[in-house]
Design an enzyme around this catalytic site. Structure first.
Site: not given
Ligand SMILES: Cc1cc2nc3c(=O)[nH]c(=O)nc-3n(C[C@H](O)[C@H](O)[C@H](O)COP(=O)(O)O)c2cc1C
Length: 210
Positions: A14, A188-190
């Site tokens: 996700v 992007g998980r940032l």
């Protein structure tokens, strides 16, 4: 882990593409921020937006965690439970706790850490009286966290409970945070993490790496 589960989890990706979070987006008092995010989660249609996972530490240092419902947010986060439960005994010995509220569809999490005190008897009485009768009977009947013989034993106790006065063993706690973290999922998980740390009368605000 089973291969099936590993494969299934590997397929879940996700992407958290929500808006970014900067300190000025949040109120200077993080308790207002908690109220704002709870209200936004509620308005978004999440069925129970007030579930907090509350972690305590047993007297022997063993951590434990469970879900409870947030019933109020003032200078602290208020929840109700049984004072003789496992969490109640833990808090009597070590009155500090941590909580995490996750709103998965919004890609948001709030974490709190702080000191826990009992709310006043008047507050507990008021909330107990506002509960539906079945919930009042359950609170009277359940020796929360104790081993019991079977379901029938519990149901019989609930049937014979009066549903009237609040048991002295049941009431509220207020977790007054000295740390509050607002987490917002990003691409992007940032992710964004904004941390409020109580410093005397003021709150220091910092950004943490995701
Ligand atoms: C969604 C949800 C909400 C819950 N809300 C409460 C609550 O408000 N108060 C409570 O005492 N237990 C609540 N429980 C049950 C607790 O998770 C837990 O089983 C119980 O408090 C006993 O915990 P303990 O043995 O660690 O003290 C809830 C459970 C779930 C899944």
């Amino acid at each position: 882990m089973s291969d099936d589960l590993t494969d299934a989890f590997a397929r879940i990706r996700v992407d958290y593409g929500r808006d970014g979070l900067e300190p000025p987006d949040l109120p200077s008092d993080p308790m207002d921020g908690i109220r704002d995010w709870l209200a936004q989660a509620s308005a978004s249609g999440i069925a129970e937006p007030n579930i907090v996972h509350l972690a305590t530490v047993d007297p022997d240092g063993r951590p434990s965690v469970r879900a409870v419902l947030v019933k109020d947010v003032d200078e602290g986060v208020v929840f109700f439970t049984n004072y003789a439960s496992r969490k109640g005994e833990a808090l009597a010995a070590e009155p500090r706790a941590a909580g995490s509220i996750l709103w998965q569809p919004l890609h948001r999490q709030i974490r709190v850490e702080g000191t826990v005190t009992k709310v006043s008897d008047a507050e507990s009485d008021e909330y107990f009286a506002a509960r539906p009768e079945a919930a009042r009977r359950s609170a009277q009947a359940s020796p929360q966290s104790r081993v019991i013989p079977d379901r029938a034993w519990l149901e019989e106790r609930a049937r014979s409970a009066t549903g009237e006065d609040r048991p002295a063993v049941w009431g509220g706690y207020r977790l007054v945070p000295d740390v509050v973290e607002f987490w917002q999922g990003r691409e992007g998980r940032l992710h964004d993490r904004i941390l409020f740390r109580r410093e005397g009368e003021r709150w220091a605000v910092e950004r943490l790496a995701p």
